[in-house]
Design a protein around this motif. Sequence first.
Motif, short mmCIF file in Angstrom:
data_model
loop_
_atom_site.label_atom_id
_atom_site.label_comp_id
_atom_site.label_asym_id
_atom_site.label_seq_id
_atom_site.Cartn_x
_atom_site.Cartn_y
_atom_site.Cartn_z
N LEU A 147 -15.04 -5.23 -4.75
CA LEU A 147 -13.72 -5.34 -4.17
C LEU A 147 -13.86 -6.04 -2.82
CD1 LEU A 147 -10.79 -4.42 -4.71
CD2 LEU A 147 -11.30 -2.34 -3.44
N LYS A 148 -13.03 -7.05 -2.58
CA LYS A 148 -13.13 -7.75 -1.30
C LYS A 148 -12.91 -6.78 -0.16
CE LYS A 148 -11.85 -12.31 -2.87
NZ LYS A 148 -10.91 -13.43 -2.83
N GLY A 149 -13.64 -6.99 0.93
CA GLY A 149 -13.47 -6.13 2.09
C GLY A 149 -14.35 -4.89 2.06
N THR A 150 -15.08 -4.67 0.95
CA THR A 150 -16.02 -3.56 0.95
C THR A 150 -17.39 -4.11 1.29
OG1 THR A 150 -16.45 -3.81 -1.42
CG2 THR A 150 -14.75 -2.24 -0.78
N TYR A 151 -18.20 -3.29 1.97
CA TYR A 151 -19.48 -3.79 2.46
C TYR A 151 -20.61 -3.60 1.46
CZ TYR A 151 -23.55 -4.58 5.35
OH TYR A 151 -24.72 -5.07 5.84
N GLN A 152 -20.71 -2.40 0.90
CA GLN A 152 -21.84 -2.10 0.04
C GLN A 152 -21.67 -2.73 -1.34
OE1 GLN A 152 -24.51 -0.66 1.15
NE2 GLN A 152 -23.88 0.40 3.00
N GLU A 153 -22.79 -2.93 -2.00
CA GLU A 153 -22.77 -3.42 -3.37
C GLU A 153 -22.12 -2.39 -4.31
OE1 GLU A 153 -24.52 -6.34 -5.36
OE2 GLU A 153 -23.26 -6.73 -3.62
N PRO A 154 -21.51 -2.87 -5.43
CA PRO A 154 -20.90 -1.93 -6.38
C PRO A 154 -21.86 -0.82 -6.83
CG PRO A 154 -20.38 -4.19 -7.00
CD PRO A 154 -21.31 -4.27 -5.82
N ASP A 155 -23.14 -1.17 -7.01
CA ASP A 155 -24.11 -0.16 -7.42
C ASP A 155 -24.12 1.05 -6.49
OD1 ASP A 155 -25.21 -1.12 -9.66
OD2 ASP A 155 -26.93 -2.12 -8.69
N SER A 166 -7.34 1.32 8.32
CA SER A 166 -7.35 1.46 6.87
C SER A 166 -7.59 0.11 6.19
CB SER A 166 -6.06 2.09 6.36
OG SER A 166 -4.96 1.28 6.70
N ALA A 167 -7.10 -0.97 6.82
CA ALA A 167 -7.33 -2.28 6.22
C ALA A 167 -8.82 -2.60 6.22
CB ALA A 167 -6.56 -3.36 6.99
N GLU A 168 -9.50 -2.16 7.27
CA GLU A 168 -10.93 -2.50 7.36
C GLU A 168 -11.83 -1.50 6.64
OE1 GLU A 168 -14.07 -3.90 10.79
OE2 GLU A 168 -12.09 -3.23 11.35
N TRP A 169 -11.50 -0.22 6.78
CA TRP A 169 -12.44 0.80 6.30
C TRP A 169 -11.88 1.67 5.19
CZ3 TRP A 169 -17.10 -0.37 7.58
CH2 TRP A 169 -17.34 -1.03 8.79
N GLY A 170 -10.65 1.44 4.78
CA GLY A 170 -10.11 2.20 3.66
C GLY A 170 -9.53 3.55 4.07
N GLY A 203 -11.31 6.34 11.18
CA GLY A 203 -11.66 6.06 9.79
C GLY A 203 -12.56 7.17 9.29
N ALA A 204 -12.70 7.29 7.97
CA ALA A 204 -13.50 8.38 7.43
C ALA A 204 -14.94 8.27 7.91
CB ALA A 204 -13.45 8.38 5.91
N ASP A 212 1.40 12.61 -4.95
CA ASP A 212 0.40 12.33 -3.94
C ASP A 212 -0.92 12.97 -4.37
OD1 ASP A 212 -1.09 11.91 -1.72
OD2 ASP A 212 0.15 13.08 -0.35
N THR A 213 -1.94 12.12 -4.57
CA THR A 213 -3.26 12.66 -4.92
C THR A 213 -4.26 12.33 -3.82
OG1 THR A 213 -3.83 10.61 -6.06
CG2 THR A 213 -2.93 12.41 -7.40
N GLY A 214 -3.76 11.87 -2.68
CA GLY A 214 -4.67 11.47 -1.60
C GLY A 214 -5.10 10.03 -1.73
N ILE A 215 -4.56 9.32 -2.74
CA ILE A 215 -4.92 7.92 -2.93
C ILE A 215 -3.82 7.06 -2.35
CG2 ILE A 215 -5.12 6.13 -4.72
CD1 ILE A 215 -7.61 7.85 -4.37
#
Lengths: 454, 78, 345
Positions: A264-272, C188-192, C166-167, A176-179
Amino acid sequence: MAKKYEKPVILKVQTGMMNKFGSSPYYTRKVRTEIDGVAINELVEKFGSPLFVFSETALRQKYRAYYNSFSTRYPNVAFGWSYKTNYLPAVCSILHQEGAIAEVVSEMEYDKARSIGIPGDKIIFNGPYKNLSALEKAVKEGAMINIDHFDEIYDLEKVADKLKKKIKVGMRVNMDTGIYPQWSRFGLNLDSGQAMDAVKRMVSKGKLVLNGLHCHIGTFILEPNAYAVEIEKMIKFGYEVEEKFKMKIEYYDIGGGFPSKSKLKGTYQEPDVMIPSVDEYAESISTSLFRNLRGGDLPKLYLETGRAIVDEAGYLITSIIASKRLPDGRKSYIADAGVNLLYTSFWYKYNIEIDRQVDGTNEPAIINGPLCMNIDVIEEGRLLPPMEKGTRLILSPVGAYNVTQWMQFIEFRPNVVLIGTNKEVDIIREAEDLSDITRREKLPERLKLNLNSP
Amino acid sequence: MNRLSKLAVNSEGFIFDPTTGDSYTVNPTGLFIINSLRDGKEIDQIAEELSKEFEDTPEEISKDISEFVSHLYTYNLY
Amino acid sequence: MNELKIAVSGINAVDNPGPGVGIARALKEDPDLNVKIIGLAYDAMEPGIYMDWVVDKTFILSYPSSGKDALLERLAYIKKSYGLDYIIPNLDSELPLYTKYTKEIEALGVEVFVPTENQYKLRAKDKLVQVAEKINIDIPKTAVVNSPDELIKAVDKIGLPVMVKGAYYKAERAYTTQEAISHFHKISAEWGFPIILQEVVKGEELNVVGVGDGEGNMIGKLGIKKMWITSLGKIWTGVTIKNELMLNAADNFVKEYKWKGPFELECIVDKNKIYLIEINPRFPAWSYFATGCGINLPANMVKKSFGLPFEENQDYEAGKLYVRYTYETITDMKTFQNVITKGEN
Ligand SMILES: Cc1ncc(COP(=O)(O)O)c(C=O)c1O
């Protein structure tokens, strides 16, 4: 002066979507006319469409950036090129020239590395399935073998008996690394004591000598601190083993997992904005190494960085072959490349560039591939300008995991080219034709069609 | 057609439908087509006039116009 | 004093209001500043666009998800076509961009006064334990979890009901472990990951808004209690208070982390205990409250940025009342049309 023609477009002003830049030509629209100085047009004319294009310059630069970031912080570091990410010989050779050894996860990959000319002792052999003959070959050739499970311990002991020698081995551990999700299906668990049990077993039989620890915590890891935790746990375990059994852990292989600049799908911000820099990872890792290692102890650090090195060096050029208006009002484009070539499109949203300036209003559009299947969607919704048939799209980054996981389904796999540092363009994998598919197929004599007879 | 005649259309391509309260935006070619339809012109005639009015019109201009009209149709404007 | 063109975002003064309109108003009312307010909006329906007595000029921005280049290009355009000296970003979704690309924005000749990237990370709820300890305030029992297994163990320790957070975004209350697991999966599905579990503490909500100068000093602060909130949890009536524990924690926060820019601490007070619930790295929507009490936080922040004199960490009176009210404005479609077709008005 007459105005320039653009395709007529009407858009409804919708509540919650009244942002002009939705439809503005300037903000979501990117034009790319060349890759590394070679025109998109010229590439397609010569090599067809769709076309995978790799940049040697980008590949070498990325590798060097990673290598330098780590080697300037920790003196004993090496990279193993993760074959599964991309095992085109040209790509592997470039990385081997840069100094990477090979990291393989199957006998097929092992043989591939050998066929490229990598000696066994420059191969890290990982993975849950290494059959007895593969293990024997790897032992004879001096590969670094990282044990994945108990059954492999038994198999390697058999090999040791057969070859009448003690074998040095590494062991993959998970923790477990918290990931989340935790990649607990591979290797032996540290937290539960399973890994220590495995070491005890090896010691009691005396045929295997543990000299390395391996772990790969997952892919597209956005949290540099996860590696610090991984290293701390591995080193603690390493010292415990060294003290209990008088062994020396000579290397710590911390796997891959750094993200590439992909969305990554479902992420809001740009990769940058989302993605930490190489230096943040290197800093977190080296700090944890120095905090946990004893003074004077500098075991080898291996990294198996895959996607972060090759992803951004790869592009796919695809052509629009048709467009239509869907009943819900959205525009649909059909492209000549689909999920058959872009396995990673299930998880990532690509950067889409267009090969020419297209005037006119952006509107919500989807991009479908050529497969006659409902799931063949490479872009589920994006604002795109009205594009003519024949317009070319350049999708990126696609260098990681696509040219290994692509599938041959109703279409041939296209040419893959490499643009060299002097702009020379070489085919590094030839487009397939029908013979590639029929070559392995057998038609029993009695089933042969004779259409001339009535 | 009847719907089209009731729309408030400004020269910048902003359209307001007083019947429903919906607003739309069109680009210059779209605006040209809407105005022509409001004048009762047929697609062939519009195509011809459009290619005179604008530069670099493609050959399949009628396809573009009918696609545009089908889009008006999905919005219930035609 | 020279005219300053200051852009504020979050001019969506709706039922879940952004802070922009209150900040714009505060800047306009400062007797020393001579400002033109640029409203930065994401949608043609943001009311601030139509409030021409507070917002002088409006520009639509592309959504923060379009990334750095789109933002820089748009700011450069605003600077060139209208003029732009300063930006106050007020929305959570904008801050990752402004904290990461502060230098690039300043290179355009536009000042910003936002936390550094590292300070910005402190708002993560999994960092709350460490922050609370350092600034000397309690926090509810908290656990950081990454899997349903860990969640079950944590619920055993914390007890029920429990907050599942969420965090950065989202918080749900769960009355059973089963419910907590279902929130865990949804959030977690929405915000990780990670997901934070927190003991439910009862008591009244107290808040403090402040601005740190980046060198450890407080530019100004105001503590309040929310007396009445809407069904969305937004303040409608409030009162100024002086809770020493909370105000000291705010001072410590600024001193310990050399916090730069505006912030809000959300706390819950239970008799003589006070718990830190959340850190917001920006102005809250009710920031005009401070201006009304004589502490013009937005104006003083601007003065600090340009090296102008102002009175640091002014005192205020407890017992001042804040009352929100609704108001209507009627306009024709011209502004709407302009914003839709040109992206500015
Ligand atoms: C054992 C091992 N090493 C390295 C990698 C490469 O990972 P990445 O491409 O995320 O760097 C993988 C990928 O799954 C792997 O399984």
